[in-house]
Design a protein around this motif. Structure first.
Motif, PDB file in Angstrom:
ATOM      1  N   HIS A 314       0.834  -1.211   0.000  1.00 35.09           N
ATOM      2  CA  HIS A 314       0.000   0.000   0.000  1.00 35.09           C
ATOM      3  C   HIS A 314       0.866   1.257   0.000  1.00 35.09           C
ATOM      4  O   HIS A 314       0.601   2.212  -0.742  1.00 35.09           O
ATOM      5  N   ILE A 315       1.879   1.255   0.858  1.00 30.17           N
ATOM      6  CA  ILE A 315       2.733   2.441   0.969  1.00 30.17           C
ATOM      7  C   ILE A 315       3.433   2.711  -0.369  1.00 30.17           C
ATOM      8  O   ILE A 315       3.518   3.862  -0.823  1.00 30.17           O
ATOM      9  N   ALA A 316       3.927   1.657  -0.995  1.00 25.63           N
ATOM     10  CA  ALA A 316       4.595   1.818  -2.290  1.00 25.63           C
ATOM     11  C   ALA A 316       3.625   2.360  -3.333  1.00 25.63           C
ATOM     12  O   ALA A 316       3.984   3.254  -4.133  1.00 25.63           O
ATOM     13  N   ASP A 317       2.385   1.866  -3.345  1.00 20.34           N
ATOM     14  CA  ASP A 317       1.386   2.348  -4.303  1.00 20.34           C
ATOM     15  C   ASP A 317       1.051   3.818  -4.049  1.00 20.34           C
ATOM     16  O   ASP A 317       0.878   4.614  -4.983  1.00 20.34           O
ATOM     17  N   ILE A 318       0.942   4.187  -2.763  1.00 17.11           N
ATOM     18  CA  ILE A 318       0.618   5.570  -2.418  1.00 17.11           C
ATOM     19  C   ILE A 318       1.717   6.519  -2.909  1.00 17.11           C
ATOM     20  O   ILE A 318       1.454   7.566  -3.514  1.00 17.11           O
ATOM     21  N   GLN A 321       1.514   6.913  -6.639  1.00 15.63           N
ATOM     22  CA  GLN A 321       0.400   7.754  -7.075  1.00 15.63           C
ATOM     23  C   GLN A 321       0.681   9.235  -6.805  1.00 15.63           C
ATOM     24  O   GLN A 321       0.218  10.105  -7.544  1.00 15.63           O
ATOM     25  N   LEU A 322       1.429   9.510  -5.737  1.00 16.09           N
ATOM     26  CA  LEU A 322       1.739  10.895  -5.392  1.00 16.09           C
ATOM     27  C   LEU A 322       3.048  11.370  -6.042  1.00 16.09           C
ATOM     28  O   LEU A 322       3.479  12.503  -5.801  1.00 16.09           O
ATOM     29  N   SER A 323       3.678  10.484  -6.838  1.00 15.36           N
ATOM     30  CA  SER A 323       4.951  10.821  -7.504  1.00 15.36           C
ATOM     31  C   SER A 323       5.994  11.271  -6.483  1.00 15.36           C
ATOM     32  O   SER A 323       6.749  12.244  -6.701  1.00 15.36           O
ATOM     33  N   ALA A 324       6.017  10.564  -5.351  1.00 17.12           N
ATOM     34  CA  ALA A 324       6.941  10.914  -4.275  1.00 17.12           C
ATOM     35  C   ALA A 324       8.066   9.897  -4.217  1.00 17.12           C
ATOM     36  O   ALA A 324       7.852   8.690  -4.371  1.00 17.12           O
ATOM     37  N   GLU A 325       9.297  10.403  -4.006  1.00 16.93           N
ATOM     38  CA  GLU A 325      10.450   9.520  -3.902  1.00 16.93           C
ATOM     39  C   GLU A 325      10.774   9.185  -2.453  1.00 16.93           C
ATOM     40  O   GLU A 325      11.584   8.291  -2.201  1.00 16.93           O
ATOM     41  N   SER A 326      10.188   9.902  -1.527  1.00 20.34           N
ATOM     42  CA  SER A 326      10.415   9.618  -0.111  1.00 20.34           C
ATOM     43  C   SER A 326       9.094   9.797   0.633  1.00 20.34           C
ATOM     44  O   SER A 326       8.136  10.374   0.107  1.00 20.34           O
ATOM     45  N   ARG A 327       9.068   9.310   1.835  1.00 20.85           N
ATOM     46  CA  ARG A 327       7.849   9.436   2.633  1.00 20.85           C
ATOM     47  C   ARG A 327       7.599  10.883   3.037  1.00 20.85           C
ATOM     48  O   ARG A 327       6.452  11.306   3.186  1.00 20.85           O
ATOM     49  N   PHE A 328       8.691  11.629   3.198  1.00 19.69           N
ATOM     50  CA  PHE A 328       8.512  13.047   3.495  1.00 19.69           C
ATOM     51  C   PHE A 328       7.827  13.750   2.327  1.00 19.69           C
ATOM     52  O   PHE A 328       6.885  14.535   2.512  1.00 19.69           O
ATOM     53  N   GLN A 329       8.293  13.452   1.098  1.00 21.20           N
ATOM     54  CA  GLN A 329       7.661  14.051  -0.080  1.00 21.20           C
ATOM     55  C   GLN A 329       6.202  13.610  -0.195  1.00 21.20           C
ATOM     56  O   GLN A 329       5.336  14.404  -0.575  1.00 21.20           O
ATOM     57  N   ALA A 330       5.936  12.361   0.141  1.00 20.21           N
ATOM     58  CA  ALA A 330       4.549  11.880   0.095  1.00 20.21           C
ATOM     59  C   ALA A 330       3.687  12.640   1.096  1.00 20.21           C
ATOM     60  O   ALA A 330       2.537  13.015   0.794  1.00 20.21           O
ATOM     61  N   GLY A 331       4.251  12.920   2.276  1.00 20.77           N
ATOM     62  CA  GLY A 331       3.495  13.665   3.276  1.00 20.77           C
ATOM     63  C   GLY A 331       3.208  15.082   2.822  1.00 20.77           C
ATOM     64  O   GLY A 331       2.097  15.599   3.002  1.00 20.77           O
TER      65      GLY A 331
END
Length: 355
Positions: A314-318, A321-331
């Protein structure tokens, strides 16, 4: 000579196959003795087409069942007895043994009850706490508490689809007995249970009997409370044992925690009925919130009742989808899209992950 021997063996084999089985032989011999009012093995064997050995075996079984007994006034003779008269003494003996066993069960229960209060006091001390170390003991106490429950059972069952069907079958038997007595039963599951076939079947069966079920992305932990008086909690070491609480203030606090979670929870339904996209979107938003709060993958998986491997997918898919390379960018990207404001918001999901 050899040919005649083979033919003789063949005729003997056919004769043996023609003989009735044991039940039929017993019935046939019983009817013959009843008709002729005597026991005569050679005559009965000839009339019934039985070998003397099979006739003797059938006679022995009839005697053991009490259907053939010595004739009154004639010790050397025997007669057929009515089935009801033959069965009566055997049934009476069995009933006597059953009554004795029931008395033994009652005595064992009475002895256990005499020591129960002392055990609870010694095990729990002033805190009203008792540790049950093994799963068989936990199941025994759960069954006993279910049998004594008067008004209400509250249960929180984290883990999504982790409950095994055998445990659900056992729980359904307990729940059926509770609901048929008019006890209110409310249970909380993780949302992921809506994807679990056995959970769906269990909830459908228990709901038809009057049980109430809701789901939430996050639960406070596993708990079962009987009549708002006795609470079962998991042990800290993760074993199959349980901690039993009876201290009124602590139990009341746990019940308030359950009630608050229940009010915010969603009535149980399977994911297909709700729409996979909607359910998946709600799950993605909850995962984003937990990641934004700094939780690691393992903690997120525990909070959501999901397998670690599924959580990471799920985390990888999220992030994809958000075009984020890190979890900080995803946040950051999630915050800009307003996805961290409400994990249960009914907005269209940006992520295509499926549980």
């Amino acid at each position: 000579m050899k040919q005649g021997g083979v033919m003789g063996e063949t005729r003997q084999s056919e004769a043996c196959r023609a003989e009735p089985d044991a039940d039929e032989a017993d019935l046939a011999l019983y009817a013959w003795v009843l008709e002729h009012q005597r026991v005569d093995v050679p005559a009965a064997a000839g009339a019934l087409g039985l070998s003397p050995e099979r006739t003797e075996a059938a006679l022995a079984r009839l005697r053991a069942a009490g259907l053939i007994q010595p004739a009154a006034g004639d010790p050397s003779g025997e007669r057929a007895v009515a089935p009801e008269a033959a069965a009566g003494p055997r049934i009476a003996a069995l009933e006597a043994r059953i009554r004795e066993q029931q008395l033994q069960v009652a005595r064992i229960r009475a002895d256990a009850e005499r020591f129960a209060s002392a055990y609870r006091s010694g095990a729990g001390g002033a805190g009203g706490l008792e540790v049950i170390p093994t799963l068989p003991e936990v199941r025994t106490l759960l069954t006993r508490m279910s049998g004594h429950c008067r008004e209400e059972v509250l249960a929180s069952q984290p883990g999504g689809g982790s409950r095994v069907p055998e445990a659900m079958e056992e729980a359904l038997l307990r729940d059926r007995a509770l609901l048929e007595r008019g006890v209110r039963l409310r249970t909380l599951y993780h949302h992921t249970a809506r994807f679990h076939g056995p959970s769906q079947a269990y909830v459908a069966a228990a709901s038809a009997l009057g049980g109430e079920y809701r789901t939430s992305h996050e639960l406070f932990g596993r708990i079962i409370v009987f009549d708002r008086e006795t609470a079962f909690l998991p042990t800290a070491d993760g074993s199959w044992g349980a901690v039993v609480l009876r201290e009124p203030n602590t139990v009341a606090y746990l019940c308030r925690l359950f009630d608050q979670t229940w009010e915010a929870a969603t009535p149980f339904s399977n994911a297909a009925d709700d729409g996979l996209a909607k359910v998946s979107g709600e799950l993605d938003r909850t995962i984003l919130q937990l990641l934004a709060a700094g939780l690691k993958d393992e903690a997120v998986a525990r909070r959501l009742g999901m397998a670690l491997r599924t959580t990471r997918r799920h985390i990888a898919d999220i992030m994809d989808q958000l075009s984020a390379e890190s979890r900080f960018q995803a946040g950051v990207a999630a915050a800009r899209q307003g996805l961290l404001e409400d994990a249960a918001a009914p907005t269209a999901p940006p992520c295509g992950a499926k549980p």
